[in-house]
Design a protein around this motif. Structure first.
Motif, PDB file in Angstrom:
ATOM      1  N   TYR A 199       0.871  -1.174   0.000  1.00 30.80           N
ATOM      2  CA  TYR A 199       0.000   0.000   0.000  1.00 30.80           C
ATOM      3  C   TYR A 199       0.909   1.224   0.000  1.00 30.80           C
ATOM      4  CZ  TYR A 199      -3.199   3.541   1.805  1.00 30.80           C
ATOM      5  OH  TYR A 199      -3.939   4.667   1.972  1.00 30.80           O
ATOM      6  N   GLY A 200       0.593   2.239  -0.769  1.00 29.27           N
ATOM      7  CA  GLY A 200       1.409   3.436  -0.706  1.00 29.27           C
ATOM      8  C   GLY A 200       1.259   4.343  -1.908  1.00 29.27           C
ATOM      9  N   GLN A 201       2.273   5.189  -2.054  1.00 25.98           N
ATOM     10  CA  GLN A 201       2.247   6.206  -3.081  1.00 25.98           C
ATOM     11  C   GLN A 201       3.591   6.291  -3.792  1.00 25.98           C
ATOM     12  OE1 GLN A 201       1.148   6.858   0.208  1.00 25.98           O
ATOM     13  NE2 GLN A 201      -0.945   6.535  -0.433  1.00 25.98           N
ATOM     14  N   ALA A 224       5.480  16.178   3.469  1.00 24.32           N
ATOM     15  CA  ALA A 224       4.048  16.112   3.776  1.00 24.32           C
ATOM     16  C   ALA A 224       3.601  14.664   3.960  1.00 24.32           C
ATOM     17  CB  ALA A 224       3.245  16.782   2.664  1.00 24.32           C
ATOM     18  N   TRP A 225       4.094  13.753   3.121  1.00 19.60           N
ATOM     19  CA  TRP A 225       3.728  12.343   3.232  1.00 19.60           C
ATOM     20  C   TRP A 225       4.176  11.776   4.577  1.00 19.60           C
ATOM     21  CZ3 TRP A 225       5.847   7.591   4.077  1.00 19.60           C
ATOM     22  CH2 TRP A 225       5.089   6.482   3.719  1.00 19.60           C
ATOM     23  N   VAL A 226       5.420  12.046   4.947  1.00 21.45           N
ATOM     24  CA  VAL A 226       5.943  11.528   6.214  1.00 21.45           C
ATOM     25  C   VAL A 226       5.149  12.096   7.390  1.00 21.45           C
ATOM     26  CG1 VAL A 226       7.950  11.539   7.762  1.00 21.45           C
ATOM     27  CG2 VAL A 226       8.242  11.005   5.342  1.00 21.45           C
ATOM     28  N   TRP A 282       1.756  10.102   7.285  1.00 26.55           N
ATOM     29  CA  TRP A 282       1.710   8.650   7.358  1.00 26.55           C
ATOM     30  C   TRP A 282       2.627   7.999   8.382  1.00 26.55           C
ATOM     31  CZ3 TRP A 282      -2.179   6.075   5.483  1.00 26.55           C
ATOM     32  CH2 TRP A 282      -2.923   6.640   4.445  1.00 26.55           C
ATOM     33  N   ILE A 283       3.628   8.705   8.892  1.00 23.83           N
ATOM     34  CA  ILE A 283       4.533   8.093   9.860  1.00 23.83           C
ATOM     35  C   ILE A 283       4.101   8.527  11.258  1.00 23.83           C
ATOM     36  CG2 ILE A 283       6.917   7.860  10.648  1.00 23.83           C
ATOM     37  CD1 ILE A 283       6.452   6.648   7.906  1.00 23.83           C
ATOM     38  N   VAL A 332       7.264   0.164   6.994  1.00 27.45           N
ATOM     39  CA  VAL A 332       7.215   1.354   6.152  1.00 27.45           C
ATOM     40  C   VAL A 332       8.553   1.463   5.440  1.00 27.45           C
ATOM     41  CG1 VAL A 332       6.982   3.863   6.091  1.00 27.45           C
ATOM     42  CG2 VAL A 332       5.635   2.532   7.719  1.00 27.45           C
ATOM     43  N   SER A 333       8.491   1.550   4.112  1.00 27.96           N
ATOM     44  CA  SER A 333       9.702   1.680   3.300  1.00 27.96           C
ATOM     45  C   SER A 333       9.614   2.971   2.509  1.00 27.96           C
ATOM     46  CB  SER A 333       9.834   0.497   2.336  1.00 27.96           C
ATOM     47  OG  SER A 333       9.869  -0.711   3.041  1.00 27.96           O
TER      48      SER A 333
END
Length: 119
Positions: free
Chosen positions: A37-39, A81-83, A86-87, A97-98
């Motif tokens: 799952y991810g972007q 922004a993603w981190v 999502w983290i 998480v990779s």
């Protein structure tokens, strides 16, 4: 009664880069498990054409318009922004998480450097 809790993906990924990083992004996508799952964030100029990328069903590919400030700046902002979204601050042992960031993403960005230190 069925639980309303969503199943946590076991592999959550972020791949980010410039159009010049596409070979690395394509290689990374090929190694992902089917349930990943991810972007994928690809910084590109207005005239850059992006190929259709083969990705697991729950991995979405997003185009990030290149910033007037220069190459890698918009992608660096998108990674930050993603981190932040999502983290979590607390570690969740149920998932991995990779993050892969291409070499053209603004390496001198203080926020990227702070993220590397944090992660």
């Amino acid at each position: 009664m069925r639980s309303h809790r969503r199943r946590v993906p076991t592999e959550h990924v972020l791949l980010a880069g410039d159009v010049a990083d596409l070979p690395g992004i394509v290689a990374a996508l090929a190694w992902l498990p089917a349930d990943a799952y991810g972007q994928v964030l690809i910084e590109a100029g207005v005239d850059d054409e992006l190929p259709l990328l083969a990705a697991p069903l729950r991995v979405t590919v997003h185009r990030v318009e290149r910033s007037p400030q220069g190459d890698g700046v918009a992608a660096a902002r998108a990674v930050v922004a993603w981190v932040e979204e999502w983290i979590p601050d607390e570690i969740d042992d149920r998932r991995t998480v990779s993050i892969w960031v291409g070499e053209r993403v603004e390496p001198s960005c203080p926020r990227i450097n702070a993220l590397v230190e944090r992660l």
